[in-house]
Design a protein around this motif. Sequence first.
Motif, PDB file in Angstrom:
ATOM      1  N   LYS A   2       0.831  -1.210   0.000  1.00 54.29           N
ATOM      2  CA  LYS A   2       0.000   0.000   0.000  1.00 54.29           C
ATOM      3  C   LYS A   2       0.864   1.257   0.000  1.00 54.29           C
ATOM      4  O   LYS A   2       1.879   1.328   0.678  1.00 54.29           O
ATOM      5  CB  LYS A   2      -0.886   0.039   1.243  1.00 54.29           C
ATOM      6  CG  LYS A   2      -2.112  -0.815   1.140  1.00 54.29           C
ATOM      7  CD  LYS A   2      -3.014  -0.545   2.325  1.00 54.29           C
ATOM      8  CE  LYS A   2      -4.292  -1.335   2.173  1.00 54.29           C
ATOM      9  NZ  LYS A   2      -5.206  -1.081   3.280  1.00 54.29           N
ATOM     10  N   CYS A   3       0.411   2.225  -0.730  1.00 54.09           N
ATOM     11  CA  CYS A   3       1.069   3.531  -0.772  1.00 54.09           C
ATOM     12  C   CYS A   3       0.840   4.231   0.569  1.00 54.09           C
ATOM     13  O   CYS A   3      -0.303   4.323   1.030  1.00 54.09           O
ATOM     14  CB  CYS A   3       0.495   4.379  -1.915  1.00 54.09           C
ATOM     15  SG  CYS A   3       1.114   6.080  -1.939  1.00 54.09           S
ATOM     16  N   PRO A   4       1.910   4.739   1.206  1.00 54.77           N
ATOM     17  CA  PRO A   4       1.731   5.425   2.490  1.00 54.77           C
ATOM     18  C   PRO A   4       1.064   6.799   2.349  1.00 54.77           C
ATOM     19  O   PRO A   4       0.617   7.373   3.332  1.00 54.77           O
ATOM     20  CB  PRO A   4       3.155   5.574   3.013  1.00 54.77           C
ATOM     21  CG  PRO A   4       4.024   5.511   1.814  1.00 54.77           C
ATOM     22  CD  PRO A   4       3.315   4.640   0.820  1.00 54.77           C
ATOM     23  N   TYR A   5       0.951   7.305   1.118  1.00 51.93           N
ATOM     24  CA  TYR A   5       0.376   8.626   0.894  1.00 51.93           C
ATOM     25  C   TYR A   5      -1.112   8.568   0.579  1.00 51.93           C
ATOM     26  O   TYR A   5      -1.900   9.297   1.168  1.00 51.93           O
ATOM     27  CB  TYR A   5       1.117   9.351  -0.242  1.00 51.93           C
ATOM     28  CG  TYR A   5       2.605   9.488   0.041  1.00 51.93           C
ATOM     29  CD1 TYR A   5       3.077  10.402   0.975  1.00 51.93           C
ATOM     30  CD2 TYR A   5       3.527   8.676  -0.609  1.00 51.93           C
ATOM     31  CE1 TYR A   5       4.429  10.513   1.254  1.00 51.93           C
ATOM     32  CE2 TYR A   5       4.887   8.779  -0.348  1.00 51.93           C
ATOM     33  CZ  TYR A   5       5.328   9.703   0.586  1.00 51.93           C
ATOM     34  OH  TYR A   5       6.675   9.801   0.862  1.00 51.93           O
ATOM     35  N   GLY A   7      -2.835   5.330   0.037  1.00 51.42           N
ATOM     36  CA  GLY A   7      -3.427   4.058   0.451  1.00 51.42           C
ATOM     37  C   GLY A   7      -3.722   3.093  -0.685  1.00 51.42           C
ATOM     38  O   GLY A   7      -4.230   1.998  -0.450  1.00 51.42           O
ATOM     39  N   CYS A  31       3.867   4.797  -6.655  1.00 52.51           N
ATOM     40  CA  CYS A  31       2.418   4.584  -6.642  1.00 52.51           C
ATOM     41  C   CYS A  31       1.865   5.082  -7.973  1.00 52.51           C
ATOM     42  O   CYS A  31       2.069   6.242  -8.349  1.00 52.51           O
ATOM     43  CB  CYS A  31       1.798   5.358  -5.479  1.00 52.51           C
ATOM     44  SG  CYS A  31      -0.011   5.276  -5.448  1.00 52.51           S
ATOM     45  N   PHE A  38       8.278   5.912  -2.651  1.00 52.32           N
ATOM     46  CA  PHE A  38       8.600   5.580  -1.268  1.00 52.32           C
ATOM     47  C   PHE A  38       9.514   4.364  -1.252  1.00 52.32           C
ATOM     48  O   PHE A  38       9.673   3.672  -2.249  1.00 52.32           O
ATOM     49  CB  PHE A  38       7.330   5.358  -0.427  1.00 52.32           C
ATOM     50  CG  PHE A  38       6.421   4.275  -0.921  1.00 52.32           C
ATOM     51  CD1 PHE A  38       6.444   3.003  -0.348  1.00 52.32           C
ATOM     52  CD2 PHE A  38       5.518   4.501  -1.962  1.00 52.32           C
ATOM     53  CE1 PHE A  38       5.601   2.007  -0.787  1.00 52.32           C
ATOM     54  CE2 PHE A  38       4.666   3.508  -2.409  1.00 52.32           C
ATOM     55  CZ  PHE A  38       4.710   2.257  -1.827  1.00 52.32           C
ATOM     56  N   THR A  40      10.781   0.736   0.695  1.00 58.43           N
ATOM     57  CA  THR A  40      10.455  -0.342   1.624  1.00 58.43           C
ATOM     58  C   THR A  40      11.707  -1.208   1.788  1.00 58.43           C
ATOM     59  O   THR A  40      12.622  -1.173   0.964  1.00 58.43           O
ATOM     60  CB  THR A  40       9.299  -1.220   1.109  1.00 58.43           C
ATOM     61  OG1 THR A  40       9.656  -1.796  -0.138  1.00 58.43           O
ATOM     62  CG2 THR A  40       8.016  -0.417   0.974  1.00 58.43           C
TER      63      THR A  40
END
Length: 149
Positions: A2-5, A7, A31, A38, A40
């Motif tokens: 999931k994208c942290p910005y 979702g 994303c 981002f 990970t």
Amino acid sequence: MKCPYCGSENTRVVDSRPADDGASIRRRRVCDPCGKRFTTYEKVETIPLIVIKKDRTREPFEHEKIEDGVMRACYKRPIPIDTIEGVINKIEAEVYAREVREIESKEVGEIVMNHLRQLDPVAYVRFASVYREFKDVNTFMDELKKILK
């Protein structure tokens, strides 16, 4: 992932490389819906290992205890620290290679003694005298005779 910005689950990997620690993978992701990037980290999940003590209590396996025992056994011996650290890593690898969730402290002690026997006879006898709880000089001499054969 999931994208942290936003979702969204619609993300993709654009770059992968080993992380600085050498024990994980760093992945740069993007994303697709929002275009944000981002990072990970992917890491191997280890099985928590429990040591069953002589009194049948259980406690987590600790690298530091192996290190402490081996370092004490090798104290003032002409063994390079790199060699000692290599033996400690081999011991830990052998313990984890058994792929069990619980291991008796007796088994861990035997693994340590096998490696110390190959490394240095004095370090081996030092460790064995504590681990096997030598009660008298005769027990100590019996162990020395085994080494000398």
